[in-house]
Motif scaffolding. Structure first.
Motif, short mmCIF file in Angstrom:
data_model
loop_
_atom_site.label_atom_id
_atom_site.label_comp_id
_atom_site.label_asym_id
_atom_site.label_seq_id
_atom_site.Cartn_x
_atom_site.Cartn_y
_atom_site.Cartn_z
N ARG A 52 -4.81 10.00 -59.70
CA ARG A 52 -4.13 9.46 -60.84
C ARG A 52 -2.72 10.17 -60.96
O ARG A 52 -1.80 9.61 -61.33
N GLU A 53 -2.90 11.43 -60.67
CA GLU A 53 -1.39 12.13 -60.97
C GLU A 53 -0.32 11.48 -60.04
O GLU A 53 0.90 11.60 -60.38
N LEU A 54 -0.84 11.29 -58.89
CA LEU A 54 0.11 10.77 -57.72
C LEU A 54 0.29 9.08 -57.75
O LEU A 54 1.00 8.51 -57.11
N GLY A 55 -0.47 8.49 -58.82
CA GLY A 55 -0.26 7.07 -58.90
C GLY A 55 -0.94 6.20 -57.78
O GLY A 55 -0.72 4.99 -57.81
N LEU A 56 -2.07 6.86 -57.36
CA LEU A 56 -2.74 6.07 -56.22
C LEU A 56 -4.02 5.25 -56.38
O LEU A 56 -4.58 5.61 -57.64
N PRO A 57 -4.05 4.14 -55.99
CA PRO A 57 -5.21 3.43 -56.32
C PRO A 57 -6.62 4.28 -56.08
O PRO A 57 -6.72 4.72 -55.10
N LEU A 58 -7.50 4.06 -57.19
CA LEU A 58 -8.59 4.84 -57.06
C LEU A 58 -10.01 4.29 -57.22
O LEU A 58 -10.11 3.30 -57.94
N ALA A 59 -10.81 4.33 -56.64
CA ALA A 59 -12.38 3.87 -56.74
C ALA A 59 -13.40 5.00 -56.81
O ALA A 59 -13.23 5.92 -56.07
N GLN A 60 -14.34 4.95 -57.65
CA GLN A 60 -15.25 5.97 -57.86
C GLN A 60 -16.86 5.20 -57.73
O GLN A 60 -17.26 5.21 -58.72
N PRO A 61 -17.14 4.65 -56.61
CA PRO A 61 -18.41 3.75 -56.72
C PRO A 61 -19.46 4.57 -56.63
O PRO A 61 -19.49 5.66 -56.24
N ALA A 62 -20.40 4.14 -57.36
CA ALA A 62 -21.94 5.10 -57.09
C ALA A 62 -22.51 4.90 -55.63
O ALA A 62 -23.24 5.76 -55.33
N LYS A 63 -22.35 3.55 -55.00
CA LYS A 63 -22.92 3.48 -53.85
C LYS A 63 -21.70 2.94 -52.86
O LYS A 63 -20.81 1.92 -53.27
#
Length: 292
Positions: A52-63
């Protein structure tokens, strides 16, 4: 190069920072936020915070094995995937998506210490040298061919946090060099492989009949978790000492700490903690006792 990056703890952050400065990070994947601390408030993993600090796309999937997630990665058309301490085994269907496959930063000199806790196990077993390996990920545990190895010494009093921080930086720099040159891959010698299994809380229990080196190495390796403890007494700070006696006997006590006999020598306890209490100087808590 267009990359997808899989990582979760602080160990992976230097690699993410390095790659973000030199490549196109199409997506960062970290494990979901988890409750932590006394208040058990939801806390984002270090990689998610840095993304988030770097402004990058992020995903945090459970699976990560669902068709939906795999299709989303394929749609990004990555040249390569990077995984650094993500915390889950990547399925074959995911490994096959990037054109050049997945590379991993592993915290040992492979094939030694394959598994979940290479840094802790190396310290626990008294190693004086360790390192990082950049390897290609395949379907077996830390089994793929190697592209680079960087070594470093382990200090005699060094603990897991210090060594992990140094290895994370060494690994990030090595990863950057590998992606720039993509060296020839070298197969691992499976016959020389050793395993570094996940740490269990019960492993922090020590017996004074053990050698001083064994207890002290556990103390260094299991910092900060699970720590080491004798019965209900948690041993927060200790140092090597001289002396001999029946294991568990208190040989001396002073403002510098409490010297306790081990199976082959002695250790100095500096700070300890009882269940439900705060840390205190060992000399204060154990005053008047003759043994532990």
């Amino acid at each position: 190069m267009r990359l997808v990056f899989f990582g979760t703890p602080q160990f992976a952050v230097p690699s993410l920072e390095k790659l973000a400065s030199e490549h196109d990070i199409a997506l960062v994947v970290a494990q979901p936020d988890k409750p932590a601390g006394r208040g058990m408030k939801m806390q984002a993993p270090a990689v998610a915070v840095k993304a988030r600090e770097l402004g990058l796309p992020l995903a945090q999937p459970a699976k990560i094995r669902t068709a939906e997630f795999l299709d989303s990665i394929a749609a990004l058309a990555p040249d390569a995937g990077i995984v650094v301490a993500y915390g889950k085994i990547l399925p074959a269907a995911l490994l096959s998506i990037p054109t050049r496959g997945f590379l991993n930063v592993h915290g040992s000199i492979l094939p030694q210490y394959r598994g979940a806790a290479p840094i802790q196990r190396a310290i626990e077993r008294g190693e004086t040298t360790t390192g990082v390996t950049i390897m290609r990920v395949d379907e077996q545990l830390d089994h793929g061919p190697m592209l680079a190895i960087e070594k470093t010494e382990i200090g005699p009093d060094e603990r897991t946090p210090s060594l992990a921080a140094r290895l994370s930086v060494i690994g990030a720099e090595a990863l950057g060099r590998v992606l720039a040159s993509w060296p020839v891959e070298t197969p691992q010698d499976g016959a020389a492989a050793t395993i570094a299994p996940k740490i269990e809380k019960s492993e922090g229990a020590i017996q004074w009949s053990q050698t001083s080196a064994s207890i002290y190495n556990k103390f260094r390796a299991f910092d900060p978790w699970p720590g080491v403890f004798a019965g209900e007494l948690k041993l927060l700070e200790m140092a090597p000492a001289t002396g001999r006696g029946t294991p568990g006997t208190i040989l001396s006590a002073s403002a510098d700490g409490v010297v306790v006999a081990t199976g082959d020598g002695a250790l100095r306890l500096i700070t300890v903690q009882r269940p439900g209490k705060g840390p205190v100087a060992a000399a204060e808590l154990l005053r008047g006792q003759s043994s532990l």
